[in-house]
Design an enzyme around this catalytic site. Structure first.
Site, PDB file in Angstrom:
ATOM      1  N   SER A   1       0.827  -1.203   0.000  1.00 45.13           N
ATOM      2  CA  SER A   1       0.000   0.000   0.000  1.00 45.13           C
ATOM      3  C   SER A   1       0.869   1.264   0.000  1.00 45.13           C
ATOM      4  O   SER A   1       1.631   1.481  -0.948  1.00 45.13           O
ATOM      5  CB  SER A   1      -0.965  -0.044   1.189  1.00 45.13           C
ATOM      6  OG  SER A   1      -1.989   0.906   1.056  1.00 45.13           O
TER       7      SER A   1
ATOM      8  N   ASP B   1      -9.796  -4.719  -4.698  1.00 45.30           N
ATOM      9  CA  ASP B   1      -9.268  -3.727  -3.760  1.00 45.30           C
ATOM     10  C   ASP B   1     -10.123  -2.466  -3.807  1.00 45.30           C
ATOM     11  O   ASP B   1     -10.243  -1.823  -4.848  1.00 45.30           O
ATOM     12  CB  ASP B   1      -7.820  -3.391  -4.130  1.00 45.30           C
ATOM     13  CG  ASP B   1      -7.081  -2.626  -3.044  1.00 45.30           C
ATOM     14  OD1 ASP B   1      -7.733  -1.895  -2.279  1.00 45.30           O
ATOM     15  OD2 ASP B   1      -5.847  -2.759  -2.971  1.00 45.30           O
TER      16      ASP B   1
ATOM     17  N   HIS C   1      -7.967  -5.384  -0.243  1.00 44.18           N
ATOM     18  CA  HIS C   1      -6.721  -4.670   0.047  1.00 44.18           C
ATOM     19  C   HIS C   1      -5.897  -5.464   1.059  1.00 44.18           C
ATOM     20  O   HIS C   1      -5.895  -5.167   2.255  1.00 44.18           O
ATOM     21  CB  HIS C   1      -7.057  -3.273   0.581  1.00 44.18           C
ATOM     22  CG  HIS C   1      -5.882  -2.340   0.637  1.00 44.18           C
ATOM     23  ND1 HIS C   1      -5.210  -1.923  -0.487  1.00 44.18           N
ATOM     24  CD2 HIS C   1      -5.248  -1.739   1.694  1.00 44.18           C
ATOM     25  CE1 HIS C   1      -4.237  -1.098  -0.142  1.00 44.18           C
ATOM     26  NE2 HIS C   1      -4.235  -0.989   1.172  1.00 44.18           N
TER      27      HIS C   1
END
Length: 214
Positions: free
Chosen positions: A116, A164, A196
């Protein structure tokens, strides 16, 4: 006022002998180094000579009373983010360089793995290096383009869940297109029904990629 980065962070020594390679894990926003260090037991057998470090983000998370960040995401403007990443990249480089010097390891034997927001920092760091990293792996993130592209030699592995809802998988497709346009060796793995996060298939893809790095 944001405090200085935390110097002490989780690390795991190699399974076999003296470390001759370094793998750096950069966590997502609002987390800390204790998050990704949990991946090491699942990958250490495949990378027995690697020393693993999972630094804490260089700033406290500014949208909650806990966690760390590599840079603020209060303003999501691309120009603002690029400047913040540029501003803080030297701090992250210093963490990596200090451990490299301690272990006697260079960039050519260093792998950067991000998740991320960690992928955003990892992508920027990889592309600005004058001495290329051995490899970069980015999970569920996106590219932060440097103003000056110094390095097109580091192979890059991009992994993203198609479901996601935090960072769209289209961001990884754009990252892959950037690599293609700049003749950067890359692999892209898009995972159906994954949100995610990092799953087993993504980890296996990353390990297969890393095993192929010379």
């Amino acid at each position: 006022m944001l405090s200085e980065e935390i110097v002490d962070y989780p690390e795991i020594k190699p399974l076999s002998g003296k470390a001759d390679k370094l793998l750096v894990l950069l966590h997502g926003v609002g987390s800390d180094g204790h998050d990704l260090i949990g991946l090491v037991p699942f990958i250490q057998e495949a990378l027995p000579h690697h020393h693993f470090i999972s630094p804490h983000g260089v700033e406290p998370y500014d949208m909650a009373p806990f966690g760390r960040q590599w840079f603020s995401l209060k303003d999501r403007d691309n120009t603002t983010i690029s400047q913040l990443v540029k501003n803080n990249s030297a701090k992250v480089e210093k963490i990596i360089e200090d451990k490299q010097n301690e272990l006697g390891i260079k960039n050519s034997d260093t792998i950067i793995v991000g998740f991320s927001q960690g992928t955003m920092m990892a992508s920027y760091l990889t592309l600005i290096q004058k001495e290329p990293f051995a490899a970069m792996v980015g999970f569920s993130g996106r590219l932060v383009k440097p103003a000056d592209l110094n390095n097109t030699s580091t192979p890059i592995c991009i992994i993203h869940g198609l479901n996601d809802d935090v960072v769209p998988a289209s961001q990884s497709k754009e990252f892959a297109k950037y690599c293609e346009n700049n003749n950067i060796n890359y692999q892209l793995h898009l995972i159906p029904n994954l949100t995610h996060s990092i799953d087993g298939s993504g980890m296996q893809f990353a390990l297969n990629f890393l095993r192929g790095i010379k």
